[in-house]
Enzyme design. Sequence first.
Site, PDB file in Angstrom:
ATOM      1  CB  SER A   1     -78.062 -40.617 -21.205  1.00 23.41           C
ATOM      2  OG  SER A   1     -79.300 -41.277 -21.037  1.00 23.41           O
TER       3      SER A   1
ATOM      4  CG  ASP B   1     -82.520 -38.224 -27.405  1.00 25.87           C
ATOM      5  OD1 ASP B   1     -82.988 -39.371 -27.454  1.00 25.87           O
ATOM      6  OD2 ASP B   1     -82.173 -37.674 -26.350  1.00 25.87           O
TER       7      ASP B   1
ATOM      8  CG  HIS C   1     -79.632 -40.505 -26.152  1.00 29.54           C
ATOM      9  ND1 HIS C   1     -80.342 -39.650 -25.333  1.00 29.54           N
ATOM     10  CD2 HIS C   1     -78.901 -41.292 -25.310  1.00 29.54           C
ATOM     11  CE1 HIS C   1     -80.063 -39.904 -24.063  1.00 29.54           C
ATOM     12  NE2 HIS C   1     -79.197 -40.898 -24.021  1.00 29.54           N
TER      13      HIS C   1
END
Length: 499
Positions: A210, A416, A476
């Site tokens: 991320s 994601d 994710h």
Amino acid sequence: MLFKSIVCSAFVLTALAKPELQFQKITNQLENSWHDFQGVLRKGANEIEHAAAETYLTAFHPAFPEYAIRYKQPSLCDPSVNQISGYLDVDDNKHFFFWFFESRNKPKEDPLTLWLNGGPGCSSLTGLFMELGPCTVNKAGDNTILNPQSWNSNSSLLFLDQPLNVGYSYGDGGATNTIDAAKHVYAFLQLFFNEFSQYADLDFHVSGESYAGHYIPRIGTEINKNNKGKFQNLRMSQFSDTLKPINLKSLLIGNGLTDPLTQYKYYAKMACENPYKPVLDKATCRNMEAQFPACARLIENCYKSQNVFACLPAAMKCNKDQVQPYQQTGTNPYDVRDPCKSGGMCYEILDSVQTYLNRDDVKKAIGARVEKYESCNMQINFRFNLAGDWMRPYVREVPPLLEDGIRILIYAGDADFVCNYMGNKAWTLELPWSRKDEFRGLKDIDWVNDDGQKIGEVRSTKDGLFSFLRVNGAGHMVPYDQPEAALQMLNQWLSNALH
């Protein structure tokens, strides 16, 4: 409580042993040494105060007089391996929490991997207890379960809560941008390897996901430049002989935000043409595409100036136009297949992690000192945004690292949305480096498991220097959704067998 040494003494004696040094230089050195000594006394007093409640071991480093680490050796999560947990203390008012686990295999030989979660403002203990650590937390949040797919199967693991006031970290001030945050990480690594020299010569890898797509390239640059003696301050130059080269071998970035200018272009396509199901109707996606040129111009301005007056407007407009339409559907932004559930970041397990890490017995065992642990601190997120850090081009850190032989893996779960595989693959193909044409000319090949089943696609240079991996059936947080595939990925990458 263990004091390693009074760090100023050796430096002063060295200066006086060289009669050719001028008086002013000696005076400056003495003043620096006196400052160091005062720092040691200050840290010692602070340490005694802490030790009244618990016993810690403490370590310092001459190149970083304002830093110290205090640590314990717990046995939670995976009692079968050696552990170290504690704090990096900075100037008595900044305290960064870390937790280290030795490899289950050959800890004297296996590499060491640093893991960082993103946010900005989210604890790396999310990675530990939800994704890839030696254990996971049960639903009630009152116990842990051993994780057979932990990344410490063949690598020691180091989790760090940064920047300040993330997770178990606490204090005043702290970084509001990725560049400053990386400096603290480098100082921590120097103190860690100085104190635990048995790990200092191991292959070292930096991994995360991320917003760590910002953190990791900059940390790689910080390590690489300092390894080459390109120190950023006089203090480090003066004590260069005490700085150990960090054996940085590679960076691994999962579903990261690294090149917003390229990545934001793919939000509309991911929302309407992802491999699973459309989240938005075609009219909404066409509107997002029509809005993108204005967004791109703002990001380009940010890339040029990198000041907050250009970068903050880019983040505000682009997130409104490209991300907000998706968020309004109630779909999990980290997984297009699922609705957003009531737990933290749409995952119920994060509530269980918070429950466990707020237990008094857990905090006492690992030396954690915060009153309340939270998986993500949105104030930190807000501060980084206000400083304009979100849209800055940390992708520019990547080419020099590749040219210096630092291997880099960009991987992404294909479910994601927020840091989707389409945008991540696109920026790897557009990356301006000496082997760009070679990388673009490669073919994606099937990535299969031990049973021969396709679990993704990989594109990699023949020598394994640069790779992009799409992981099927993962959102994710790849190690959470596909733990076996994630461990296979790590093991193949560490042995340079992913290509």
